[in-house]
Write an enzyme that holds these catalytic residues in place. Sequence first.
Site, short mmCIF file in Angstrom:
data_model
loop_
_atom_site.label_atom_id
_atom_site.label_comp_id
_atom_site.label_asym_id
_atom_site.label_seq_id
_atom_site.Cartn_x
_atom_site.Cartn_y
_atom_site.Cartn_z
N HIS A 105 0.90 -1.32 0.13
CA HIS A 105 0.00 0.12 0.02
C HIS A 105 1.04 1.22 0.04
O HIS A 105 1.62 1.31 0.99
CB HIS A 105 -0.97 0.12 1.27
CG HIS A 105 -1.69 1.25 1.42
ND1 HIS A 105 -2.59 1.58 0.35
CD2 HIS A 105 -1.81 2.34 2.33
CE1 HIS A 105 -3.12 2.77 0.80
NE2 HIS A 105 -2.64 3.16 1.83
N ASP A 107 1.28 5.08 -0.21
CA ASP A 107 0.62 6.35 0.01
C ASP A 107 1.24 7.27 -1.02
O ASP A 107 2.62 7.51 -1.12
CB ASP A 107 0.54 6.98 1.41
CG ASP A 107 -0.11 6.17 2.31
OD1 ASP A 107 -1.50 6.07 1.94
OD2 ASP A 107 0.27 5.54 3.24
N ASP A 229 -7.66 1.92 2.44
CA ASP A 229 -7.11 2.76 3.44
C ASP A 229 -8.15 3.73 3.59
O ASP A 229 -8.22 4.43 4.87
CB ASP A 229 -5.73 3.07 3.38
CG ASP A 229 -5.16 3.66 4.49
OD1 ASP A 229 -5.66 3.62 5.60
OD2 ASP A 229 -4.13 4.20 4.44
N HIS A 474 -5.78 9.78 -0.38
CA HIS A 474 -6.42 9.74 1.01
C HIS A 474 -5.55 10.35 1.88
O HIS A 474 -6.31 10.50 2.99
CB HIS A 474 -7.03 8.55 1.09
CG HIS A 474 -6.01 7.48 1.33
ND1 HIS A 474 -5.51 6.79 0.20
CD2 HIS A 474 -5.19 7.09 2.31
CE1 HIS A 474 -4.65 5.86 0.64
NE2 HIS A 474 -4.33 5.87 1.68
ZN LIG Z 1 -2.92 5.10 2.90
#
Ligand SMILES: [Zn+2]
Length: 1055
Positions: A105, A107, A229, A474
Amino acid sequence: MERVDCCGIRSPPDKIPIYKDTRKTTVASCIYLSSQTMELFAVGLTIILQGVLLGLALPADFRFTQFDFLRNDLDQQDQPSKCGYESCNLGKPDVLNVHLVPHTHDDVGWLKTVDQYYYGAKGTIYRAGVQYVLDSVIDALVNDPSKRFIYVEIAFFSRWWNQQHDSKRHIVKQLVNEGRLEFILGGWCMNDEAATHYNAIIDQHTLGFKFLKDNFGDCARPRVAWQIDPFGHSREQASLFAQMGFDGLFFGRLDYQDKAWRLNNRTMEHMWRGSPDNLGDAANLFTGALYNGYGPPGGFCWDAGCGDDPVMDDRRLHDYNVDEKVAAFVKAATDQASQYTTNHIIMTFGGDFAYSAAPMYFKNIDKMMALVNGRQKEVNVFYSTPSCYLYSLNKAGKKWTTKEDDFFPYAHRNNSFWTGYFTSRAAFKGMVRDTNNLLQACKQLDILANLGPEHSSSYKIDVLKRAMGVSQHHDAVSGTEKQAVAYDYAERLANGSAECQEVINIALNKLQDKAPSIAAALEWKFCNYLNVSKCGLTENNTAFYMTVYNPLGRPVDKWLRLPVRGKAYTIYTGPNGELVPNQVVPLSKETKMVPDHNNSRATADLVFKASLPALGFNTYYISQSSGRRTAVRKVRQNRNSDVTLKNERVSVVFDSMTGLVKEMTNTDKGISIPLSQNFFYYIGHDGDNSKPEKQASGAYIFRPNETNPYPINTSATLEIVNGELVNEVRQVFSNYTSQVVRLYAGSPYVEFEWTVGPIPIGDNKGREVITRYMTKLASDNKFYTDANGREILQRVRNYRPTWKLNQTEPVAGNYYPINSRAFIRDEVANSDIQFTVLNDRSQGGGSIQDGNLEIMLHRRLLHDDSLGVGEPLNETGVAGNGLVVRGKHYVYLGDKSSSAKLHRDLGEEIFMAPITAFTTSKLTPEEWAEKHTITWSGVRSALPSNVHLLTLEQWNDKALLRLENFYEKTEAEGSGEKEVQIQDLFAPFRITSMVELNLGGNQPLSQASKLQWETEDGQQGDVANEINDFEHHAPFSVKLTPMQIRTFEVTLSYT
Ligand SMILES: [Zn+2]
C-alpha cells in the site's frame, strides 16, 4: 521549486527529454536521446546471464520455468495472453480456499512527499522507497511463476516504468499478460472519498487507466477497485466505480459497530446499490469489507520492517516453530471463514510500502504455504489476487444481501470518529477545488482552439493532471498529511496551474486574434489571489482588458470583483462597445488584514456582472474614470431599527441589538422564516490517545471537549454597503472571525463570505470553528448532504440505516462530508420549505439540533490524534501566526423543487466558475475590436439546462467527451431524460465518429461484460450493457437519463 519533465521524472543532464506532442498521429510519449541501443543490448545480455546463473542455483523444476520464461519474453512477445479471470486459480471444492494476496500500500504522499516515497528519501521519517518495492517484487515474480502480486497506485508505477529500459519493460509486460502482476484499482492514487469531488475522482482514474491502457493494453485493465485505506466510503464512489466497469470493490475500514454487526451476520460481502433512485442496476457494485484491514493475520508480517518471527523449519536448529505457525495460520483462516459465507476467503499479505525486501516476505510465505498445504487437508492456501478472489465469490452461486446507504462516518472505537478530516486543511481543500476548475477550462480551450504539437499543450496539461491526481490521495485533499507534504502538494498544483494558464493564454490568442501574428500576441495574465482582493495588473493599471471564459455549456451571469485603486471605472464589452454597469466597493479592514493580501495596493473591489456565452468568452475593456465610490456606512450598535439586506427577490434582516441575522425571506415565493446565524468554536479534546476516552482531536479525528460549542461572540459590529449592483452587510465577530453577507441585484440566493483565522491558541487549546444556521424548521432529526458533488443522501441524527448505532459522540458522530451542498427541510406534513447551503470546498457538518445546520470551517489543533501523521494540525500560514482561510456559503430559502433547481445549477456554476485573464494594451477599444474577436462561443447552441459538459480533452489523436445529466430523477421541475445532438454541437469542429466508452475511458462499452450477481431481493445485480443504447449514426443523438454520465471517444474534423 522542482520542474517535472514530461514523464514525471527528473532528467539526468546527459539525457534530454524530447516531448513529442503527436496529438494528430500517435500517443504523446517521451523519448530519451542516448546511446540506448547499446545499453539495452548490454542489459539484455546481463539479464540472460543472470537468469542462467540463477537457474543453476535453483531446484530443477524452477530452472526450466525460469529459462523458459525468458525465452518467451525475448523471442515470443506476441504469445496469446492469459490474464484476467482466465488466469485464476479457483481453489478446490469442499475445502477452505485461502486467496493469499501479496500487496503493497503505497501512499502517494503522507509523511513524506510522493517523490520522497518513490526514491526512499528521508528514511528517518519512514523507511520506505517505492522504487525498491517494484525492483524487488518484479525480480521475485520473474524468479517464480507461481507468485502473484498486485500493484495499485499509478502515480508511483509510472515513475518507475519511465525509468526502466525496454528489456525490463518487456519482462514486466509479460508478467502482466500472464496475470502474475495485476493492476488493481489503477487510479493515479487511491483517492479519498469524503473530501473529493466527482469530477476529480473521474479524472484521476482516467489518468491512471490511460497510462495502463497505452502501455499494457487490455490485460492491464483493472477489474477490481481497491480502497483499502480511505477513512469511510461514499456511495457515489461506488456508483462511479460501477460505471467505470469494475466488477467489485474491496475496502479496509468501516465503523467498528457496523463491522461487528456485519461479521456477526456474515454480510461483510454484499451488493452495494450506488444509485438506487437514478441509475439503478448500472450503479450496483459488489463490495467486500476486508477482515483484517489490509494487513496479514497477527504473527505473519514478514516484511523488512515487521517484527514477527520467520518460519523456522529446520529441526536441527533451535526455535523450530512450524507446528505453531501452521496451527496459527489454520486458526486465523477458519476464524475468518466462520464470519464469511463461502469456502473462499482473502488474506492480504502486505502493508504500507511492504515488499521493499520482497525475497524475505515471499520466502516465509512460500514455506508457510507449503507446510500448511502439506500438513492438513481442510485449508488450501495459494497465491491469488483480489480479482481472482472476487471471481471465486461470483462462481459460488450465492444470493447476496444489498445496501443502499454509505459508510460515513467512520469510527474505529467509541470516541474516535474520523470526521475532522472532512474539514482539515480548509485552504488546501479550496485550492484543490479551484484547480479542478482551471484544469477543466484548460482542457476545453486546448481542444476548442485546436492547439497542436507546436504548443506542447498536452505536456503542459499533463503536469496539472498529475498534480491533481496526487492531490486526490487519501492523505492529500483529506488534510491528513504532514505540513511539509501539504506544501509539496500545493506547489505541484501551483506549478501545474501555471502550465495550464500558459495553455489558456495560447488558446485565447488563437481564438481572439483575427489576423494571428507572433508580434501581435498578447500575454494574458492570471490573478490567483482575487479571493483576497489582490491582483497586480488590475491594481497598477488605469486601463486594461479582461477576458472571461465560461466553461459551462450554457450561458451564465457571473458577478466579478477586481481589486483596484481608482474611485470610478468605465467598462465596455461587445462588438459595439456596450457599457457595463459597475460599482466600486471599498475594501474592508478585514480583507486588508488577511496576510495573503500583503503587498497589495488595492483599496476597493470593482464589481460588475459578466454575461457570458455558453462555452465561450467575452472581453471587457476597463478604464479608470471619475466619479464616486459606494459609501461604507458604520451601523451604531443597539440602534432602534433592524438592518435589512435586500433585493427584489430575497431579504435578510439583522437584529438591531446583536448585529446577527434574524430573519430570511424569499420574496418570489412568499416564504419567510426566522433564521439566525453565528460562529462558534469547539475546543478540541487534548487527550493522549492511550484509551478511547483519551482520544485527542486531530487531523483525522473530530472530538470536541463538550457537546455545546462556544459562540465566538454573541454580537457583531456592522458596516453596510448599499449600491445599485450589490448590497453588503459586513460583520466583525472577533479579531479572527468576520463575515460579509452579500446580495447582488437579481440574485435569488445570499452569499455568506466567511474569513476565519488566525485561530488563537494562546491558552494552549485547539479550536474548531463552525458556522451554524439556526431555523425553527421541524427537521425531524434529518438533514441532507450531497455525495462527492452528485446525489443527495438523507442523514438522520443518531441513526444509521443498516445497523443499530450506539451513539458515543453526539456531535462528531453526527458529522458527514458536505462536498457541495447540504439542506434541511420542514418535515411536517404540507410544508414544502427547504433551507439550502452550498459551499465552495468540501467541509464537514451536521444537524445537531432540529432546525440547525452547522458546517465546520477551519480547525487548528495542538495535539496529534495518534493515527499516524504524527503532527498536530497546526497550520501557521504565511504570517507564521496562524492560517487565515476565506470561503463562501451560498444560502437559499425556497420550496423543495425550486431549491433543487437552484442547488443543481448553482452547484455547477460554483465548481466550474468562469476563468478570468487580464492584459494591458495600447489599443483603443475600437482598435481592439477591429483586431480581435470580443465575444465567442464554442457551441452552436447551448446544452439543455440539465446537461453538463463534464469532460472535453485531448485523447491521443481524438478527443474525450463526457456529458452528464446532473439532475436527479424527480427532484426539480425539468428533471428527466434529456437528448443532445452532438455532431454539430461545437462551433470549431464537427464530430465525424464516436465510440462510447465506460466512465474511465479504458474500454468501449460494446466490449464491456461484467460479472453478474444474484441478490437476495431477487433483482439482478448488474446490467452493464443496458445503458449502451447509443446510436452510432449522425447526428449522434445522445440521450441522458437523470444522473447519467456518458463517455465518448470522438473524432473531430476542424472547420
Ligand atoms: Zn494509505
